[in-house]
Design a protein around this motif. Structure first.
Motif, PDB file in Angstrom:
ATOM      1  N   PHE A   1       0.497  -1.282  -0.286  1.00 40.70           N
ATOM      2  CA  PHE A   1      -0.210  -0.591  -0.286  1.00 40.70           C
ATOM      3  C   PHE A   1       0.844   1.536  -0.293  1.00 40.70           C
ATOM      4  O   PHE A   1       0.572   2.504  -0.566  1.00 40.70           O
ATOM      5  CB  PHE A   1      -0.725   0.089   0.610  1.00 40.70           C
ATOM      6  CG  PHE A   1      -1.903  -0.794   0.817  1.00 40.70           C
ATOM      7  CD1 PHE A   1      -2.481  -2.069  -0.110  1.00 40.70           C
ATOM      8  CD2 PHE A   1      -3.221  -1.028   2.388  1.00 40.70           C
ATOM      9  CE1 PHE A   1      -2.880  -3.073   0.180  1.00 40.70           C
ATOM     10  CE2 PHE A   1      -3.563  -1.972   1.907  1.00 40.70           C
ATOM     11  CZ  PHE A   1      -4.655  -2.804   1.191  1.00 40.70           C
ATOM     12  N   ALA A   2       1.897   0.645   0.804  1.00 39.36           N
ATOM     13  CA  ALA A   2       3.481   2.257   0.878  1.00 39.36           C
ATOM     14  C   ALA A   2       3.465   3.242  -0.452  1.00 39.36           C
ATOM     15  O   ALA A   2       4.237   3.823  -0.620  1.00 39.36           O
ATOM     16  CB  ALA A   2       3.538   2.056   1.988  1.00 39.36           C
ATOM     17  N   GLN A   3       3.719   2.328  -1.394  1.00 36.83           N
ATOM     18  CA  GLN A   3       4.534   1.610  -2.907  1.00 36.83           C
ATOM     19  C   GLN A   3       3.608   2.592  -3.482  1.00 36.83           C
ATOM     20  O   GLN A   3       3.984   3.330  -4.182  1.00 36.83           O
ATOM     21  CB  GLN A   3       4.788   0.419  -3.164  1.00 36.83           C
ATOM     22  CG  GLN A   3       5.668  -0.314  -2.650  1.00 36.83           C
ATOM     23  CD  GLN A   3       6.808   0.381  -1.843  1.00 36.83           C
ATOM     24  OE1 GLN A   3       7.384   0.787  -3.054  1.00 36.83           O
ATOM     25  NE2 GLN A   3       7.315   0.543  -0.769  1.00 36.83           N
ATOM     26  N   THR A   4       1.888   1.871  -3.993  1.00 33.58           N
ATOM     27  CA  THR A   4       0.945   2.367  -4.662  1.00 33.58           C
ATOM     28  C   THR A   4       1.320   2.742  -5.819  1.00 33.58           C
ATOM     29  O   THR A   4       1.669   3.818  -7.111  1.00 33.58           O
ATOM     30  CB  THR A   4       0.662   3.760  -4.461  1.00 33.58           C
ATOM     31  OG1 THR A   4      -0.289   3.571  -2.841  1.00 33.58           O
ATOM     32  CG2 THR A   4      -0.883   3.629  -5.050  1.00 33.58           C
ATOM     33  N   SER A   5       2.523   1.373  -6.523  1.00 30.79           N
ATOM     34  CA  SER A   5       2.720   0.949  -7.937  1.00 30.79           C
ATOM     35  C   SER A   5       2.212  -0.239  -8.651  1.00 30.79           C
ATOM     36  O   SER A   5       2.107  -1.100  -7.776  1.00 30.79           O
ATOM     37  CB  SER A   5       4.452   0.939  -7.455  1.00 30.79           C
ATOM     38  OG  SER A   5       4.583  -0.249  -7.693  1.00 30.79           O
ATOM     39  N   PRO A   6       1.732   0.620  -9.371  1.00 33.36           N
ATOM     40  CA  PRO A   6       1.185  -0.641 -10.322  1.00 33.36           C
ATOM     41  C   PRO A   6       2.203  -2.080 -10.689  1.00 33.36           C
ATOM     42  O   PRO A   6       1.393  -2.863 -10.744  1.00 33.36           O
ATOM     43  CB  PRO A   6       0.813   0.237 -11.939  1.00 33.36           C
ATOM     44  CG  PRO A   6       2.266   1.382 -11.898  1.00 33.36           C
ATOM     45  CD  PRO A   6       2.606   1.456 -10.338  1.00 33.36           C
ATOM     46  N   LEU A   7       3.192  -1.831 -10.397  1.00 33.88           N
ATOM     47  CA  LEU A   7       4.417  -2.952 -10.652  1.00 33.88           C
ATOM     48  C   LEU A   7       3.880  -3.605  -9.447  1.00 33.88           C
ATOM     49  O   LEU A   7       3.843  -4.809  -9.726  1.00 33.88           O
ATOM     50  CB  LEU A   7       5.765  -2.262 -11.047  1.00 33.88           C
ATOM     51  CG  LEU A   7       6.843  -3.700 -11.618  1.00 33.88           C
ATOM     52  CD1 LEU A   7       6.339  -3.017 -13.108  1.00 33.88           C
ATOM     53  CD2 LEU A   7       8.196  -3.029 -11.523  1.00 33.88           C
ATOM     54  N   TRP A   8       3.908  -3.218  -8.098  1.00 34.96           N
ATOM     55  CA  TRP A   8       3.917  -3.685  -7.193  1.00 34.96           C
ATOM     56  C   TRP A   8       2.455  -4.647  -7.266  1.00 34.96           C
ATOM     57  O   TRP A   8       2.441  -5.630  -6.257  1.00 34.96           O
ATOM     58  CB  TRP A   8       4.323  -3.224  -5.816  1.00 34.96           C
ATOM     59  CG  TRP A   8       5.655  -2.950  -5.583  1.00 34.96           C
ATOM     60  CD1 TRP A   8       6.038  -1.801  -5.462  1.00 34.96           C
ATOM     61  CD2 TRP A   8       6.266  -3.946  -4.965  1.00 34.96           C
ATOM     62  NE1 TRP A   8       7.944  -2.224  -5.380  1.00 34.96           N
ATOM     63  CE2 TRP A   8       8.110  -3.823  -4.794  1.00 34.96           C
ATOM     64  CE3 TRP A   8       6.919  -5.130  -4.125  1.00 34.96           C
ATOM     65  CZ2 TRP A   8       9.075  -4.034  -4.609  1.00 34.96           C
ATOM     66  CZ3 TRP A   8       6.967  -5.949  -4.249  1.00 34.96           C
ATOM     67  CH2 TRP A   8       8.901  -5.456  -3.591  1.00 34.96           C
ATOM     68  N   THR A   9       1.705  -3.815  -7.674  1.00 32.16           N
ATOM     69  CA  THR A   9      -0.091  -4.500  -7.619  1.00 32.16           C
ATOM     70  C   THR A   9       0.284  -5.465  -8.586  1.00 32.16           C
ATOM     71  O   THR A   9      -0.849  -6.730  -8.032  1.00 32.16           O
ATOM     72  CB  THR A   9      -0.596  -3.711  -7.763  1.00 32.16           C
ATOM     73  OG1 THR A   9      -0.314  -2.602  -6.922  1.00 32.16           O
ATOM     74  CG2 THR A   9      -2.149  -3.643  -7.944  1.00 32.16           C
ATOM     75  N   MET A  10       0.528  -5.301  -9.655  1.00 25.13           N
ATOM     76  CA  MET A  10       0.628  -6.387 -10.746  1.00 25.13           C
ATOM     77  C   MET A  10       1.342  -7.953  -9.834  1.00 25.13           C
ATOM     78  O   MET A  10       0.746  -8.878  -9.957  1.00 25.13           O
ATOM     79  CB  MET A  10       0.827  -6.439 -11.646  1.00 25.13           C
ATOM     80  CG  MET A  10       0.263  -6.157 -12.912  1.00 25.13           C
ATOM     81  SD  MET A  10       1.351  -5.347 -14.199  1.00 25.13           S
ATOM     82  CE  MET A  10       1.920  -6.605 -14.681  1.00 25.13           C
ATOM     83  N   LEU A  11       2.360  -7.708  -9.561  1.00 29.42           N
ATOM     84  CA  LEU A  11       3.443  -8.702  -8.995  1.00 29.42           C
ATOM     85  C   LEU A  11       2.214  -9.282  -7.934  1.00 29.42           C
ATOM     86  O   LEU A  11       2.289 -10.978  -8.138  1.00 29.42           O
ATOM     87  CB  LEU A  11       4.170  -8.094  -7.796  1.00 29.42           C
ATOM     88  CG  LEU A  11       5.753  -9.229  -7.720  1.00 29.42           C
ATOM     89  CD1 LEU A  11       6.150 -10.462  -9.060  1.00 29.42           C
ATOM     90  CD2 LEU A  11       6.325  -8.724  -7.175  1.00 29.42           C
ATOM     91  N   ILE A  12       1.428  -8.603  -6.830  1.00 29.01           N
ATOM     92  CA  ILE A  12       1.074  -9.726  -5.532  1.00 29.01           C
ATOM     93  C   ILE A  12      -0.209  -9.876  -6.374  1.00 29.01           C
ATOM     94  O   ILE A  12      -0.410 -11.039  -5.664  1.00 29.01           O
ATOM     95  CB  ILE A  12       0.453  -8.497  -4.362  1.00 29.01           C
ATOM     96  CG1 ILE A  12      -0.125  -9.288  -3.378  1.00 29.01           C
ATOM     97  CG2 ILE A  12       0.159  -7.705  -5.067  1.00 29.01           C
ATOM     98  CD1 ILE A  12       0.303  -8.584  -2.077  1.00 29.01           C
TER      99      ILE A  12
END
Lengths: 267, 202
Positions: free
Chosen positions: A58-69
């Motif tokens: 949530f702290a990152q709020t980057s599309p990349l991290w969201t896609m990864l999880i």
């Protein structure tokens, strides 16, 4: 929004009920005390870890991290799907079919729900994507699993009848019509039941959570209705996709029944 | 003309043989020699290397279902997917005639399948295989569950199909039935296969 934050002491107090369970087990030599302890610690560690990871994401709020999880969630759900099949299609086939269905249906339904229905900003905000994807996957997993299970069992039990239809010149979907219809009915009936009793038998988990978090019950109900539509829609589409895909896997291009593609029964 | 060319079935050596219209070819061999597997391979129900031609057209040149509408396999124990017999038959005017030819009444069609005897089901299975006029009939023990009288009626129906110009390939443990119906024989043995021609007794 206002809610009472929990301290470590509060958690310890809640755990007291489990300790009572353990004491009873010890007193009557039920041999459950250790299992209680292990399961409780495991649950606490898992949830704390999830909370930690989600905090980070949530702290990152980057599309990349969201896609990864999101990808990790789909893979875990696909693994769980294969584990639930008593008798499996040759594993990479059902693995592929299950994962493809979950990825396609779960992913599209989640994107649709978040981007079109809720439309937070930014659209990839993990605060919305992750919990909705989790609920969609959990529900879709159940109906995909039921559909595939009923389909493979039916194909096996009705092998002679399916082959009789094939021998008479039926296409694979004509030959599977009875089994396919039963598989879809089995997968979709629980969804209808869940919708019919929602809020009467018990409050849905997400609505309960929102109410505890201080959301107005009317707002919580609206969210729950939206989620119910999305979950039921995604589960139904998942069951359709998995069952139709299953028929294609259990037959070949010459419209022959290919039960040899079913793996050996698990002990 | 049905031509089988180097068809590999199970552990058997590749098979080649022909059967012409108005002909009934008997497949003989001990249990487990691959008679059923051969019939299933010809109907393209099981994958098999080699070629099968009907009037010069190989089976892979058309979709599987289309091939099986022409080249029909009928199992010794016909299977049923609906509750009543009628659901399993195409709506054809000659259905009643076919049924009475094998000594069955049309009222059977509306009884639950589970209440019919094995012999009634076997005769219904034969009628079902014939009802939509396939070119080739692959009959696997068509009278194994029938008494002498019903078997004689079923044989008459098969004979009539041969007269109509259909190609019949027959597997049967009843050697007298083979003598009555077949005008050629194919022997499946470990050593290989041999086709012999003989005149039908009838």
């Amino acid at each position: 929004m206002s809610y009472v934050q929990l301290s470590a002491t509060d958690l310890a107090l809640a755990a007291f009920l489990l300790v009572v369970n353990g004491a009873i087990s010890l007193a009557f030599r039920l041999g459950l005390a250790v299992s209680f302890g292990v399961a409780a610690v495991r649950m606490a560690v898992q949830l704390a870890a999830v909370g930690f990871v989600l905090n980070f994401i949530f702290a990152q709020t980057s599309p990349l991290w969201t896609m990864l999880i999101a990808l990790v969630m789909v893979l875990v759900a696909g693994y769980e799907l294969v584990q639930r099949q008593e008798r499996r299609l040759r594993s990479w086939l059902i693995y592929g079919l299950g994962n493809a269905t979950l990825l396609l249906v779960g992913g599209l339904a989640t994107l649709y729900a978040v981007v079109v229905v809720v439309h937070p900003s930014p659209w990839y905000a993990p605060r919305y994507i992750v919990p909705i994807l989790g609920m969609v996957l959990g529900n879709t997993l159940t109906s995909v699993s039921l559909a595939l299970q009923t389909l493979t069992e039916g194909a096996e039990r009705e092998r002679a009848a399916i082959e009789a239809r094939i021998a008479l010149g039926a296409t694979r979907f004509e030959a599977f019509a009875t089994v396919l219809r039963r598989a879809l009915r089995t997968a979709i009936t629980p969804l209808l039941n869940v919708m019919s009793v929602a809020g009467i038998v018990s409050l849905p988990g997400m609505m309960t959570g929102q109410i505890l978090a201080g959301v107005d019950p009317g707002e919580a109900a609206k969210y729950q209705i939206m989620i119910m539509f999305v979950l039921t829609g995604a589960s139904g589409l998942g069951a359709f996709a998995a069952a139709f895909g299953g028929v294609l896997l259990l037959t070949d291009a010459r419209h022959r029944l290919r039960l040899d593609r079913l793996g050996a029964a698990r002990a | 003309m049905l031509r089988v060319d180097y068809l590999s079935v199970g552990g058997l050596a590749p098979l080649s043989f022909e059967a012409a219209a108005h002909e009934c070819l008997a497949i003989e061999g001990p249990s487990g020699s691959g008679k059923t597997r051969l019939l299933r391979a010809i109907a393209d129900l099981d994958a098999a290397a080699g070629y099968v031609y009907l009037e010069g057209v190989e089976r892979r040149e058309m979709p599987g279902p289309e091939w099986r509408r022409r080249v029909r396999y009928a199992s010794a124990e016909p299977a049923w997917w609906g509750a009543k017999a009628r659901e399993h038959f195409p709506a054809t005017a000659k259905l009643d005639r076919l049924l009475s030819a094998v000594g069955l009444e049309s009222v059977l069609l509306d009884r639950p399948i589970s209440e019919l005897s094995t012999g009634e089901r076997q005769r219904l299975g034969l009628v079902r295989a014939i009802a939509d006029d396939p070119r080739v009939l692959l009959l696997d023990e068509p009278t194994s569950a029938l008494d002498a009288q019903a078997a004689a009626l079923a044989e008459e129906l098969i004979k009539f199909q041969i007269l109509l110009g259909r190609i019949v390939i027959l597997v049967s443990h009843d050697s007298q039935q083979l003598t009555r119906l077949a005008n050629a024989r194919l022997q499946l043995t470990d050593a290989g296969t041999a086709r012999s021609r003989e005149s039908a007794a009838a």
